[in-house]
Design a protein around this motif. Sequence first.
Motif, short mmCIF file in Angstrom:
data_model
loop_
_atom_site.label_atom_id
_atom_site.label_comp_id
_atom_site.label_asym_id
_atom_site.label_seq_id
_atom_site.Cartn_x
_atom_site.Cartn_y
_atom_site.Cartn_z
N VAL A 124 -79.62 -72.81 46.07
CA VAL A 124 -78.51 -73.50 46.72
C VAL A 124 -77.70 -74.29 45.70
O VAL A 124 -78.18 -74.61 44.62
N ASN A 125 -76.44 -74.58 46.09
CA ASN A 125 -75.54 -75.48 45.36
C ASN A 125 -74.96 -74.93 44.07
O ASN A 125 -73.76 -74.98 43.87
N ASN A 126 -75.78 -74.45 43.17
CA ASN A 126 -75.29 -73.88 41.91
C ASN A 126 -75.83 -72.46 41.78
O ASN A 126 -77.05 -72.27 41.64
N ALA A 127 -74.97 -71.47 41.82
CA ALA A 127 -75.41 -70.08 41.71
C ALA A 127 -75.62 -69.70 40.25
O ALA A 127 -75.32 -70.47 39.33
N LEU A 128 -76.11 -68.49 40.04
CA LEU A 128 -76.25 -67.98 38.69
C LEU A 128 -74.87 -67.80 38.06
O LEU A 128 -73.93 -67.34 38.71
N THR A 129 -74.75 -68.17 36.80
CA THR A 129 -73.50 -67.95 36.08
C THR A 129 -73.41 -66.47 35.71
O THR A 129 -74.42 -65.75 35.72
N PRO A 130 -72.22 -65.97 35.37
CA PRO A 130 -72.10 -64.58 34.94
C PRO A 130 -73.03 -64.25 33.77
O PRO A 130 -73.62 -63.15 33.72
N GLU A 131 -73.18 -65.18 32.84
CA GLU A 131 -74.07 -64.95 31.69
C GLU A 131 -75.52 -64.83 32.15
O GLU A 131 -76.26 -63.97 31.66
N GLN A 132 -75.91 -65.68 33.08
CA GLN A 132 -77.28 -65.62 33.60
C GLN A 132 -77.52 -64.32 34.36
O GLN A 132 -78.58 -63.71 34.26
N LEU A 133 -76.51 -63.89 35.11
CA LEU A 133 -76.65 -62.63 35.85
C LEU A 133 -76.86 -61.46 34.91
O LEU A 133 -77.66 -60.56 35.19
N SER A 134 -76.18 -61.49 33.78
CA SER A 134 -76.34 -60.41 32.81
C SER A 134 -77.73 -60.41 32.20
O SER A 134 -78.27 -59.36 31.86
N LEU A 135 -78.32 -61.60 32.07
CA LEU A 135 -79.68 -61.70 31.53
C LEU A 135 -80.72 -61.27 32.54
O LEU A 135 -81.70 -60.60 32.22
N VAL A 136 -80.53 -61.69 33.77
CA VAL A 136 -81.50 -61.38 34.82
C VAL A 136 -81.48 -59.91 35.17
O VAL A 136 -82.52 -59.30 35.42
N GLY A 137 -80.28 -59.33 35.19
CA GLY A 137 -80.17 -57.91 35.43
C GLY A 137 -80.10 -57.57 36.91
O GLY A 137 -80.37 -58.38 37.79
N PRO A 138 -79.75 -56.30 37.19
CA PRO A 138 -79.59 -55.85 38.59
C PRO A 138 -80.90 -55.81 39.36
O PRO A 138 -80.89 -55.69 40.59
N GLU A 139 -82.02 -55.87 38.67
CA GLU A 139 -83.31 -55.79 39.36
C GLU A 139 -83.51 -56.94 40.34
O GLU A 139 -84.27 -56.82 41.31
N LEU A 140 -82.79 -58.05 40.11
CA LEU A 140 -82.92 -59.19 41.02
C LEU A 140 -82.50 -58.80 42.43
O LEU A 140 -83.15 -59.18 43.41
N GLU A 141 -81.42 -58.04 42.55
CA GLU A 141 -80.93 -57.65 43.87
C GLU A 141 -81.87 -56.70 44.58
O GLU A 141 -81.80 -56.55 45.81
N ARG A 142 -82.76 -56.08 43.84
CA ARG A 142 -83.72 -55.17 44.46
C ARG A 142 -85.05 -55.85 44.75
O ARG A 142 -85.94 -55.25 45.35
N ASP A 143 -85.19 -57.08 44.31
CA ASP A 143 -86.45 -57.80 44.48
C ASP A 143 -86.59 -58.25 45.93
O ASP A 143 -85.78 -59.03 46.43
#
Length: 363
Positions: free
Chosen positions: A111-130
Amino acid sequence: MLKFLCQCALVVCLPFSAVAHGATVLFLNPGHADETFWVSYSQFMQAAAKNLHLQLQIRYADRSAPTAVAQAREALKGEVRPDYLVFVNEEYIAPQILRMAKDSGVKLFMVNNALTPEQLSLVGPELERDPYWIGSMVANDEEAGYLMLSEIIRQHGPVSAGQSVDLLAFSGPKNTPAAQLREKGLYRALAEHPEVRLRQRVYGEWNKNRAYDQATLLLKRYPATALIWSANDEMAFGAMQAAQEAGKVVGRDVLFSAVNSSIPALEARIDGRLSALVGGHFTLGGWAMVLIGDDAKGIDISQFGGRNRKVPLLQLIDRQQAQHLLVQVRSETWQVPFARLSAQGKPASWHYPFSLNTVLQAP
């Protein structure tokens, strides 16, 4: 408020194993246990959890990222784990928590602060499949920054040709996405008003005393300052104190804007010391409880607005709305029908009606 703090402290101390029913939720609150915004945030969240029969515990990190990470590690690696962990990407700690959560069996919501674009690139698309990643929900922080400045410019009125209006801005921490977005909104409004001259932007770190010290110096440097924009209420009050000590009449010589729905902020909006107040994001935790409650029922909440949501919670609050909110905040009760906001039995076209108006319309 003291009564609520005592109740909150009691809930924090209960182990998850002592919970008799309902899904268990741990919220890692990044603030202090006596910090106005985060206390009201927790209060609203607890009201939602109670109405939804969720068992909520809250731990405060006291504005310390290492403390928040340690609390997350204990929750995710310990023997007794919550069903859900709710956390804030304050000071960019989200990737660490996401890595620790792997194979923990704990579902996550941010909540409140989402992942930044840089963080999303590090975490990768696998997060959306988790399957354990429930999603995130943030407020319209960029819009909040824009609305605040636009409103005090409107109230100031036009200036003669060749003249300008001096502005000071107090932003939050550099490494907090919400503060960055509010600042982005500030600059969007400035681009529309070339007559407004931003004399200086400083980082007040959400802190009243820091903003007071900064404003004391800045008002001496820029004595013609007529507008002061603040990314939260505490910094506004610090700058307001400095302006009064400099002989300025708040609300006439200098117009102030701020974000938050605390008792002092609402009172200042009612009496005119705050010319513009934007609020509503204290409800994010409560709305997160609605989503978690539905997930616990087996409802696919992503079908009703997606996993990652930006909700237009932050809006300008006029004096009448401030008075209505003030009654609820002071009484420490929220008459919001949280259970009725569930997606259970709703058509596919339905979306969760999360907004400050849902609170304002409550009795």
